[in-house]
Design a protein around this motif. Structure first.
Motif, PDB file in Angstrom:
ATOM      1  N   SER A  56     -43.078  -1.371  -6.733  1.00 58.92           N
ATOM      2  CA  SER A  56     -44.179  -0.959  -5.849  1.00 58.92           C
ATOM      3  C   SER A  56     -44.959  -2.142  -5.314  1.00 58.92           C
ATOM      4  O   SER A  56     -45.708  -2.020  -4.352  1.00 58.92           O
ATOM      5  N   ASN A  57     -44.777  -3.303  -5.930  1.00 57.25           N
ATOM      6  CA  ASN A  57     -45.503  -4.496  -5.495  1.00 57.25           C
ATOM      7  C   ASN A  57     -44.694  -5.386  -4.553  1.00 57.25           C
ATOM      8  O   ASN A  57     -45.142  -6.483  -4.192  1.00 57.25           O
ATOM      9  N   LEU A  58     -43.510  -4.926  -4.164  1.00 54.01           N
ATOM     10  CA  LEU A  58     -42.662  -5.764  -3.320  1.00 54.01           C
ATOM     11  C   LEU A  58     -43.290  -6.074  -1.965  1.00 54.01           C
ATOM     12  O   LEU A  58     -43.036  -7.122  -1.368  1.00 54.01           O
ATOM     13  N   ALA A  59     -44.097  -5.161  -1.461  1.00 50.04           N
ATOM     14  CA  ALA A  59     -44.714  -5.373  -0.147  1.00 50.04           C
ATOM     15  C   ALA A  59     -45.907  -6.319  -0.215  1.00 50.04           C
ATOM     16  O   ALA A  59     -46.428  -6.740   0.822  1.00 50.04           O
ATOM     17  N   SER A  60     -46.320  -6.666  -1.396  1.00 46.72           N
ATOM     18  CA  SER A  60     -47.502  -7.528  -1.562  1.00 46.72           C
ATOM     19  C   SER A  60     -47.096  -9.003  -1.551  1.00 46.72           C
ATOM     20  O   SER A  60     -46.226  -9.420  -2.311  1.00 46.72           O
ATOM     21  N   ARG A  61     -47.724  -9.771  -0.679  1.00 50.54           N
ATOM     22  CA  ARG A  61     -47.457 -11.201  -0.633  1.00 50.54           C
ATOM     23  C   ARG A  61     -48.289 -11.929  -1.682  1.00 50.54           C
ATOM     24  O   ARG A  61     -49.395 -11.516  -2.016  1.00 50.54           O
ATOM     25  N   GLY A  62     -47.713 -13.015  -2.177  1.00 52.53           N
ATOM     26  CA  GLY A  62     -48.442 -13.787  -3.164  1.00 52.53           C
ATOM     27  C   GLY A  62     -48.281 -13.271  -4.568  1.00 52.53           C
ATOM     28  O   GLY A  62     -48.808 -13.850  -5.517  1.00 52.53           O
ATOM     29  N   ASN A  63     -47.520 -12.169  -4.708  1.00 56.62           N
ATOM     30  CA  ASN A  63     -47.252 -11.621  -6.028  1.00 56.62           C
ATOM     31  C   ASN A  63     -46.023 -12.324  -6.602  1.00 56.62           C
ATOM     32  O   ASN A  63     -44.963 -12.390  -5.963  1.00 56.62           O
ATOM     33  N   PHE A  64     -46.140 -12.865  -7.797  1.00 59.17           N
ATOM     34  CA  PHE A  64     -45.038 -13.638  -8.378  1.00 59.17           C
ATOM     35  C   PHE A  64     -43.759 -12.807  -8.469  1.00 59.17           C
ATOM     36  O   PHE A  64     -42.671 -13.273  -8.127  1.00 59.17           O
ATOM     37  N   TYR A  65     -43.888 -11.562  -8.916  1.00 56.02           N
ATOM     38  CA  TYR A  65     -42.726 -10.706  -9.106  1.00 56.02           C
ATOM     39  C   TYR A  65     -42.034 -10.421  -7.766  1.00 56.02           C
ATOM     40  O   TYR A  65     -40.813 -10.574  -7.632  1.00 56.02           O
ATOM     41  N   GLN A  86     -32.829 -13.075  -0.745  1.00 54.29           N
ATOM     42  CA  GLN A  86     -32.559 -14.017   0.333  1.00 54.29           C
ATOM     43  C   GLN A  86     -31.392 -14.937  -0.018  1.00 54.29           C
ATOM     44  O   GLN A  86     -30.564 -15.272   0.840  1.00 54.29           O
ATOM     45  N   ARG A  87     -31.298 -15.309  -1.281  1.00 52.42           N
ATOM     46  CA  ARG A  87     -30.201 -16.166  -1.717  1.00 52.42           C
ATOM     47  C   ARG A  87     -28.865 -15.447  -1.575  1.00 52.42           C
ATOM     48  O   ARG A  87     -27.856 -16.047  -1.172  1.00 52.42           O
ATOM     49  N   ILE A  88     -28.842 -14.145  -1.877  1.00 50.79           N
ATOM     50  CA  ILE A  88     -27.609 -13.363  -1.725  1.00 50.79           C
ATOM     51  C   ILE A  88     -27.214 -13.267  -0.257  1.00 50.79           C
ATOM     52  O   ILE A  88     -26.044 -13.457   0.113  1.00 50.79           O
ATOM     53  N   ASP A 131     -42.328 -12.111  -4.947  1.00 50.39           N
ATOM     54  CA  ASP A 131     -41.802 -13.346  -4.358  1.00 50.39           C
ATOM     55  C   ASP A 131     -40.474 -13.738  -5.001  1.00 50.39           C
ATOM     56  O   ASP A 131     -39.558 -14.220  -4.314  1.00 50.39           O
ATOM     57  N   LYS A 132     -40.355 -13.517  -6.301  1.00 53.34           N
ATOM     58  CA  LYS A 132     -39.117 -13.843  -7.003  1.00 53.34           C
ATOM     59  C   LYS A 132     -37.974 -12.951  -6.543  1.00 53.34           C
ATOM     60  O   LYS A 132     -36.851 -13.417  -6.310  1.00 53.34           O
ATOM     61  N   ILE A 133     -38.257 -11.657  -6.394  1.00 52.88           N
ATOM     62  CA  ILE A 133     -37.225 -10.727  -5.939  1.00 52.88           C
ATOM     63  C   ILE A 133     -36.796 -11.063  -4.505  1.00 52.88           C
ATOM     64  O   ILE A 133     -35.605 -11.068  -4.185  1.00 52.88           O
TER      65      ILE A 133
END
Length: 294
Positions: A90-99, A108-110, A101-103
């Motif tokens: 649920s936090n994927l849309a939030s910028r600056g969130n460590f979790y 992006q790497r894939i 940003d990691k996802i």
């Protein structure tokens, strides 16, 4: 064709090659589906979701001592565990969130490495062939399709106009509407099979051939000997005047050939279309695949 195979002693069996032709295509498509499934799992893992976890959780809850707990409570526990695992998403849309940003970095790497689930598979969708040399591998599932006329492959799209087509109708009329169409499944389009269902037949597509030449006659005689099914003759010309002149000949002779005008600008065609620009003929099966080349 099926009726002909069942009720006649036809030595030219269309069905005898059915499994040997179609099994490799089925295997290719099945392998592609498995690869696509694994691609979706790669994205899920990038989000720290493992497809095996629900199965593992279910297995644990079916064993002692968890299986001693009443079923409704176990179901509620299972649902709570799944929702808890999904909460970070649920936090994927939030910028600056460590979790998140990691996802995002994982995904992006894939994508940068050519992974992910593609939307188009040209070689598998229109480029497959029933010839043994047309087998596809997993080197590049999204590779483009190079159009060519080749035994076992489907006749690709070539924009053409119908200059003359005698449909052998009961009233003796012919179609000279010059309608724009495609060489793909041309016999079905000429017959307008979606309006008036008829038994499909083979097509002998002749490219830039002088129909009164020795070569043209040899090809037609050979096809008559080799093909025991009804066959329509379709002539394709890049020169409209030549196509029109040939149409006038057919109209006066009441022949059933169909005349097409290849409307492509041949000066702009790519290397993949070289095979269309040579004088030759192709025998096309009712399913739109090339049976033989002359």
């Amino acid at each position: 064709i099926l009726d002909d195979e069942i009720h006649t002693n036809n030595t030219y069996s269309t069905l005898k090659n059915y499994e040997t032709e179609r099994r490799p295509i089925a295997s290719q498509n099945a392998a592609l589906s498995v690869r696509n499934y694994n691609r979706t799992l790669d994205i899920a893992k990038a989000c720290y979701l493992n497809a095996d976890h629900p199965t593992l959780l279910k297995s644990v809850m079916e064993k002692v001592p968890m299986n001693l707990i009443p079923l409704p409570i176990r179901q509620q526990t299972f649902d709570t565990a799944v929702k808890t695992a999904m909460m970070p998403l649920s936090n994927l849309a939030s910028r600056g969130n460590f979790y998140s940003d990691k996802i995002s970095s994982n995904i992006q790497r894939i994508l940068d490495s050519g992974g992910g689930l593609p939307l188009l598979f040209p070689r598998y969708e229109v480029g497959f062939g029933y010839d043994s040399s047309s087998s596809l591998d997993d080197k590049d599932d999204t590779a483009g399709f190079t159009p060519q006329i080749k035994i076992g492959c489907r006749v690709p799209h070539i924009p053409v106009k119908i200059v003359f087509s005698n449909k052998n109708s009961t009233d003796g009329t012919s179609d000279t509407s010059s309608s724009l169409t495609s060489l793909t499944d041309i016999e079905s389009q000429i017959q307008a099979r979606w309006n008036k269902p008829k038994s499909p037949c083979y097509s002998l597509v002749m490219f830039e051939l002088d129909m009164f030449s020795k070569r043209a006659k040899e090809i037609q005689n050979r096809v008559r000997r080799e093909c025991n099914f009804p066959c329509k003759i379709i002539e394709v010309y890049s020169d409209f005047e030549k196509a029109k002149a040939r149409s006038n000949d057919l109209e006066s002779q009441c022949e059933e050939n169909t005349i097409l005008h290849d409307i492509r600008d041949l000066s702009l065609t790519t290397d993949g279309f070289e095979s269309f620009n040579r004088c030759y003929a192709a025998l096309v099966r009712p399913d739109g695949h090339v049976e033989n080349i002359y």
